[in-house]
Design a protein around this motif. Structure first.
Motif, PDB file in Angstrom:
ATOM      1  N   TYR A 328      -2.343  14.732  44.085  1.00  0.00           N
ATOM      2  CA  TYR A 328      -0.908  14.576  44.362  1.00  0.00           C
ATOM      3  C   TYR A 328      -0.698  14.344  45.862  1.00  0.00           C
ATOM      4  CZ  TYR A 328       3.919  15.982  45.272  1.00  0.00           C
ATOM      5  OH  TYR A 328       5.220  16.017  45.721  1.00  0.00           O
ATOM      6  N   ALA A 329      -1.294  15.197  46.684  1.00  0.00           N
ATOM      7  CA  ALA A 329      -1.123  15.095  48.134  1.00  0.00           C
ATOM      8  C   ALA A 329      -1.678  13.772  48.661  1.00  0.00           C
ATOM      9  CB  ALA A 329      -1.817  16.265  48.819  1.00  0.00           C
ATOM     10  N   GLN A 330      -2.815  13.354  48.132  1.00  0.00           N
ATOM     11  CA  GLN A 330      -3.424  12.090  48.544  1.00  0.00           C
ATOM     12  C   GLN A 330      -2.445  10.933  48.365  1.00  0.00           C
ATOM     13  OE1 GLN A 330      -6.054   9.535  45.889  1.00  0.00           O
ATOM     14  NE2 GLN A 330      -7.572  10.780  46.948  1.00  0.00           N
ATOM     15  N   GLY A 331      -1.804  10.881  47.202  1.00  0.00           N
ATOM     16  CA  GLY A 331      -0.871   9.799  46.920  1.00  0.00           C
ATOM     17  C   GLY A 331       0.318   9.800  47.859  1.00  0.00           C
ATOM     18  N   ARG A 332       0.898  10.983  48.116  1.00  0.00           N
ATOM     19  CA  ARG A 332       2.077  11.055  48.991  1.00  0.00           C
ATOM     20  C   ARG A 332       1.719  10.739  50.434  1.00  0.00           C
ATOM     21  NH1 ARG A 332       2.446  11.988  43.752  1.00  0.00           N
ATOM     22  NH2 ARG A 332       4.601  12.369  43.092  1.00  0.00           N
ATOM     23  N   GLN A 333       0.535  11.141  50.863  1.00  0.00           N
ATOM     24  CA  GLN A 333       0.141  10.909  52.246  1.00  0.00           C
ATOM     25  C   GLN A 333      -0.054   9.411  52.514  1.00  0.00           C
ATOM     26  OE1 GLN A 333      -2.907  10.087  54.025  1.00  0.00           O
ATOM     27  NE2 GLN A 333      -2.134  10.830  55.983  1.00  0.00           N
ATOM     28  N   ILE A 334      -0.741   8.721  51.604  1.00  0.00           N
ATOM     29  CA  ILE A 334      -0.926   7.271  51.749  1.00  0.00           C
ATOM     30  C   ILE A 334       0.418   6.552  51.619  1.00  0.00           C
ATOM     31  CG2 ILE A 334      -2.006   5.226  50.716  1.00  0.00           C
ATOM     32  CD1 ILE A 334      -4.336   7.070  49.874  1.00  0.00           C
ATOM     33  N   TYR A 335       1.235   6.996  50.668  1.00  0.00           N
ATOM     34  CA  TYR A 335       2.558   6.417  50.449  1.00  0.00           C
ATOM     35  C   TYR A 335       3.405   6.457  51.712  1.00  0.00           C
ATOM     36  CZ  TYR A 335       7.523   6.802  49.087  1.00  0.00           C
ATOM     37  OH  TYR A 335       8.886   6.684  49.019  1.00  0.00           O
ATOM     38  N   SER A 336       3.442   7.608  52.379  1.00  0.00           N
ATOM     39  CA  SER A 336       4.326   7.752  53.536  1.00  0.00           C
ATOM     40  C   SER A 336       3.900   6.854  54.691  1.00  0.00           C
ATOM     41  CB  SER A 336       4.376   9.217  53.992  1.00  0.00           C
ATOM     42  OG  SER A 336       3.115   9.651  54.454  1.00  0.00           O
ATOM     43  N   LEU A 337       2.589   6.767  54.949  1.00  0.00           N
ATOM     44  CA  LEU A 337       2.116   5.894  56.021  1.00  0.00           C
ATOM     45  C   LEU A 337       2.325   4.428  55.673  1.00  0.00           C
ATOM     46  CD1 LEU A 337      -1.167   7.773  56.993  1.00  0.00           C
ATOM     47  CD2 LEU A 337       0.809   7.445  58.467  1.00  0.00           C
ATOM     48  N   SER A 338       2.232   4.107  54.395  1.00  0.00           N
ATOM     49  CA  SER A 338       2.445   2.721  53.963  1.00  0.00           C
ATOM     50  C   SER A 338       3.922   2.340  54.029  1.00  0.00           C
ATOM     51  CB  SER A 338       1.927   2.548  52.531  1.00  0.00           C
ATOM     52  OG  SER A 338       2.387   1.352  51.968  1.00  0.00           O
ATOM     53  N   ARG A 339       4.806   3.234  53.576  1.00  0.00           N
ATOM     54  CA  ARG A 339       6.241   2.930  53.577  1.00  0.00           C
ATOM     55  C   ARG A 339       6.745   2.633  54.987  1.00  0.00           C
ATOM     56  NH1 ARG A 339      10.532   7.465  51.660  1.00  0.00           N
ATOM     57  NH2 ARG A 339       9.631   8.460  53.532  1.00  0.00           N
ATOM     58  N   ALA A 340       6.150   3.298  55.981  1.00  0.00           N
ATOM     59  CA  ALA A 340       6.554   3.087  57.366  1.00  0.00           C
ATOM     60  C   ALA A 340       5.810   1.933  58.031  1.00  0.00           C
ATOM     61  CB  ALA A 340       6.331   4.365  58.168  1.00  0.00           C
ATOM     62  N   GLY A 341       4.863   1.295  57.312  1.00  0.00           N
ATOM     63  CA  GLY A 341       4.176   0.131  57.841  1.00  0.00           C
ATOM     64  C   GLY A 341       2.868   0.400  58.553  1.00  0.00           C
ATOM     65  N   TYR A 342       2.454   1.661  58.675  1.00  0.00           N
ATOM     66  CA  TYR A 342       1.187   1.977  59.340  1.00  0.00           C
ATOM     67  C   TYR A 342       0.008   1.500  58.498  1.00  0.00           C
ATOM     68  CZ  TYR A 342       3.810   4.967  62.542  1.00  0.00           C
ATOM     69  OH  TYR A 342       4.684   5.441  63.488  1.00  0.00           O
ATOM     70  N   PHE A 343       0.104   1.668  57.185  1.00  0.00           N
ATOM     71  CA  PHE A 343      -0.834   1.074  56.234  1.00  0.00           C
ATOM     72  C   PHE A 343      -0.127  -0.109  55.581  1.00  0.00           C
ATOM     73  CE2 PHE A 343      -3.357   5.238  55.161  1.00  0.00           C
ATOM     74  CZ  PHE A 343      -3.941   5.182  56.422  1.00  0.00           C
ATOM     75  N   PRO A 344      -0.852  -1.031  54.919  1.00  0.00           N
ATOM     76  CA  PRO A 344      -0.190  -2.153  54.230  1.00  0.00           C
ATOM     77  C   PRO A 344       0.930  -1.651  53.302  1.00  0.00           C
ATOM     78  CG  PRO A 344      -2.559  -2.480  54.259  1.00  0.00           C
ATOM     79  CD  PRO A 344      -2.329  -1.111  54.823  1.00  0.00           C
ATOM     80  N   THR A 345       2.090  -2.289  53.380  1.00  0.00           N
ATOM     81  CA  THR A 345       3.281  -1.784  52.676  1.00  0.00           C
ATOM     82  C   THR A 345       3.159  -1.865  51.155  1.00  0.00           C
ATOM     83  OG1 THR A 345       4.321  -3.949  52.956  1.00  0.00           O
ATOM     84  CG2 THR A 345       4.855  -2.258  54.580  1.00  0.00           C
ATOM     85  N   ALA A 346       2.253  -2.680  50.643  1.00  0.00           N
ATOM     86  CA  ALA A 346       2.089  -2.766  49.186  1.00  0.00           C
ATOM     87  C   ALA A 346       1.636  -1.431  48.589  1.00  0.00           C
ATOM     88  CB  ALA A 346       1.077  -3.854  48.843  1.00  0.00           C
ATOM     89  N   LEU A 347       1.002  -0.604  49.395  1.00  0.00           N
ATOM     90  CA  LEU A 347       0.485   0.672  48.892  1.00  0.00           C
ATOM     91  C   LEU A 347       1.581   1.681  48.570  1.00  0.00           C
ATOM     92  CD1 LEU A 347      -2.537   1.228  51.340  1.00  0.00           C
ATOM     93  CD2 LEU A 347      -2.582   0.281  49.025  1.00  0.00           C
ATOM     94  N   SER A 348       2.803   1.461  49.076  1.00  0.00           N
ATOM     95  CA  SER A 348       3.865   2.453  48.882  1.00  0.00           C
ATOM     96  C   SER A 348       4.807   2.128  47.729  1.00  0.00           C
ATOM     97  CB  SER A 348       4.676   2.624  50.171  1.00  0.00           C
ATOM     98  OG  SER A 348       5.182   1.386  50.614  1.00  0.00           O
ATOM     99  N   VAL A 349       4.551   1.067  47.005  1.00  0.00           N
ATOM    100  CA  VAL A 349       5.398   0.748  45.842  1.00  0.00           C
ATOM    101  C   VAL A 349       5.242   1.849  44.792  1.00  0.00           C
ATOM    102  CG1 VAL A 349       5.788  -0.876  43.946  1.00  0.00           C
ATOM    103  CG2 VAL A 349       5.274  -1.725  46.252  1.00  0.00           C
ATOM    104  N   THR A 350       6.366   2.330  44.278  1.00  0.00           N
ATOM    105  CA  THR A 350       6.325   3.398  43.276  1.00  0.00           C
ATOM    106  C   THR A 350       6.533   2.835  41.872  1.00  0.00           C
ATOM    107  OG1 THR A 350       8.677   3.855  43.683  1.00  0.00           O
ATOM    108  CG2 THR A 350       7.089   5.227  44.838  1.00  0.00           C
ATOM    109  N   HIS A 351       6.142   3.629  40.884  1.00  0.00           N
ATOM    110  CA  HIS A 351       6.247   3.202  39.492  1.00  0.00           C
ATOM    111  C   HIS A 351       7.716   3.000  39.135  1.00  0.00           C
ATOM    112  CE1 HIS A 351       5.841   3.196  35.125  1.00  0.00           C
ATOM    113  NE2 HIS A 351       4.544   3.039  35.285  1.00  0.00           N
ATOM    114  N   PRO A 352       8.088   1.838  38.533  1.00  0.00           N
ATOM    115  CA  PRO A 352       9.506   1.560  38.264  1.00  0.00           C
ATOM    116  C   PRO A 352      10.176   2.566  37.331  1.00  0.00           C
ATOM    117  CG  PRO A 352       8.062  -0.044  37.177  1.00  0.00           C
ATOM    118  CD  PRO A 352       7.209   0.739  38.116  1.00  0.00           C
TER     119      PRO A 352
END
Length: 504
Positions: A328-352
């Motif tokens: 759970y923590a792994q997913g949120r940690q990658i998500y947050s850095l991706s949503r802000a653009g630090y990691f590629p933004t495609a990684l932060s897309v959530t399940h519709p």
């Protein structure tokens, strides 16, 4: 929008960007408590006990107390910062507000190493338990790794409510197993004979004392310090709790309560397991100093070998709880850095439908599995399994210690530079508590360096950092998004500058 002082530039994302990255709120106090305790609890089932070989029973106890002080300083600091900055980014968002985008990114990288590799280590322990219980050939271990990842990724992806309910249930079961063990062990314990059965041989290594009644501190104070890295396992990962901030119903009220209840629970459990597990006849601190299954050994001492399969599966509960919650923590940690653009933004897309960061969780799982598979097939089952269980473990702890130092520094800087932000909870330990966290974390790292596996791990962490920093320097820093964490940081930085200008 340029931010030339930090060498980064931002763009304002439209509403559709955040709609594709939406989260839902569900977690209350007890869900948060279960998330924090569940992440740590496997460390009470195995791993911590290796400290007996370096410090004896007294060394393990005092090292545990020192590490508990470090985690108290850390948890009280994040209990103050998380409701003040209630973002999924947690450590990254604290450091981003305090130290700027580079400080936030480096802190996020430290946690990224921890949260990608820790599940990989835990799943190898789970697989080793299952192989031992069912008599399976270890050559098929990679298939079990994939199976466990698939099962618990599915539980995490298909709905936040389901994920938190599973977390609460398996955390309660794990604690019930530990309480059952304590109740079973107390009538059978013989502390002086078995817990104090470690002496020092001519070569300085631990030797078994046949009659027990040895010293509390056979290796002196240096043994206490050498045991600090093992004592970390009694509390490692409690700091992941603020990653649930944007999925908490009321983070400003519930987050501090969940964190503090969690650390109190873990401190009680840590003391009980350190006292009782080595005190059982036929077990002892010397044997536990090299045991891979200390809790299972304890159950066998009380109930015999007759129900070994049942006892083995009972002892698995803590590992499963931690595996589930750290995914759970792994997913949120990658998500947050991706949503802000630090990691590629495609990684932060959530399940519709389920509003869970499935892409981030799947990506983190693939990276963890890829590292494991590479080691396994390059070195073979025996050596590969040993490397995964030691080198990757050291890499995860290395990342964690540095993230603790960065979070404590962030706390101090936020207290001094942004004294006026709303703080629904204030740490009773204040800046001195954060300073203690830094000091103990640095000492723990210095003693961890003495582990030969640590050097191998550091090289790979350095490579991980080099690749990620190169990406951020060349690409990511020019594509940052005004996510909630970034907007908060920029607004309060400007407010602080305005306040300073008005005073001048």
């Amino acid at each position: 929008m340029d931010n030339s002082s930090s060498g980064v530039s931002y763009k304002k994302a439209d509403a559709s960007y955040f709609e594709k990255r939406g989260l839902s709120r569900y977690a209350g106090v007890w869900s948060l408590w279960a998330l924090g305790v569940g992440a740590v609890i496997s460390g009470h089932f195995s791993g911590w006990n290796f400290g007996f070989a370096t410090g004896g029973w007294g060394g393990m106890l005092v090292a545990g107390m020192i590490i508990a002080v470090m985690y108290l300083g850390l948890t009280f600091s994040i209990a103050e910062m998380s409701p003040a900055l209630p973002h999924t980014g947690a450590a990254y968002s604290f450091a981003r507000t305090a130290m700027g985008p580079w400080g936030g990114f480096i802190t996020g990288l430290c946690e990224n190493v921890e949260y990608v590799l820790t599940p990989a280590v835990i799943v190898t322990f789970i697989t080793a338990y299952v192989n031992s219980i069912l008599g399976l050939d270890p050559v098929y271990s990679p298939l079990l790794w994939v199976l466990f990842y698939v099962i618990f990724l599915a539980l995490n992806v298909f709905g936040l409510e389901l994920s938190f309910k599973v977390t609460l249930v398996i955390t309660l079961i794990s604690l019930a197993v530990l309480v059952f063990f304590w109740v079973s062990a107390i009538p059978n314990m013989d502390f002086s004979r078995w817990a104090l059965n470690i002496g020092v041989g001519p070569d300085g290594a631990a030797v078994e004392l046949p009659e027990g009644n040895g010293s509390f501190f056979p290796f002196g104070f240096s043994g206490v310090l050498a045991t600090l890295p093992f004592a970390v396992w009694l509390f490692l990962a409690i700091e992941q709790l603020p990653l649930a901030a944007e999925e908490s119903v009321d983070p400003k009220r519930d987050m501090p309560k969940g964190i503090i209840l969690g650390i109190i629970t873990l401190m009680i459990s840590a003391f009980m397991i350190v006292l009782l597990n080595p005190s059982l006849p036929g077990i002892g601190a010397f044997h536990l100093g090299s045991s891979l299954e200390p809790l299972l050994d304890g159950f066998k001492a009380v109930y015999g070998d007759g129900g070994v399969v049942l006892l083995g599966f009972v002892a698995l509960t803590g590992l499963i709880a931690s595996f589930h919650t750290i995914l759970y923590a792994q997913g949120r940690q990658i998500y947050s850095l991706s949503r802000a653009g630090y990691f590629p933004t495609a990684l932060s897309v959530t399940h519709p439908k389920f509003k869970t960061p499935h892409v981030a969780m799947l990506t983190g799982a693939i990276v963890g599995l890829a590292v494991m598979m590479t080691i396994w097939f390059a070195l073979g089952a025996t050596e590969g399994g040993s490397i995964i269980g030691s080198v990757l473990l050291n890499m995860a702890v290395f990342g964690a210690m540095f993230s603790y130092i960065m979070q404590a520094i962030s706390f101090i800087m936020l207290r001094r530079n942004l004294p006026d932000i709303e703080r629904p909870f204030r740490s009773p330990l204040g800046i001195p508590g954060a300073v203690l966290t830094i000091i103990i974390a640095v000492i723990t790292l210095l003693y961890q360096v003495q582990d030969p596996n640590f050097t191998k791990g550091v090289i790979w962490v350095a490579l991980w950092f080099a690749v990620a920093i190169a990406y951020f320097a060349l690409v990511g820093r020019h594509r940052l998004i005004l996510s909630p964490e970034e907007e908060f940081a920029l607004e309060h930085k400007q407010a602080a500058l305005n306040a300073a200008a008005s005073k001048a």
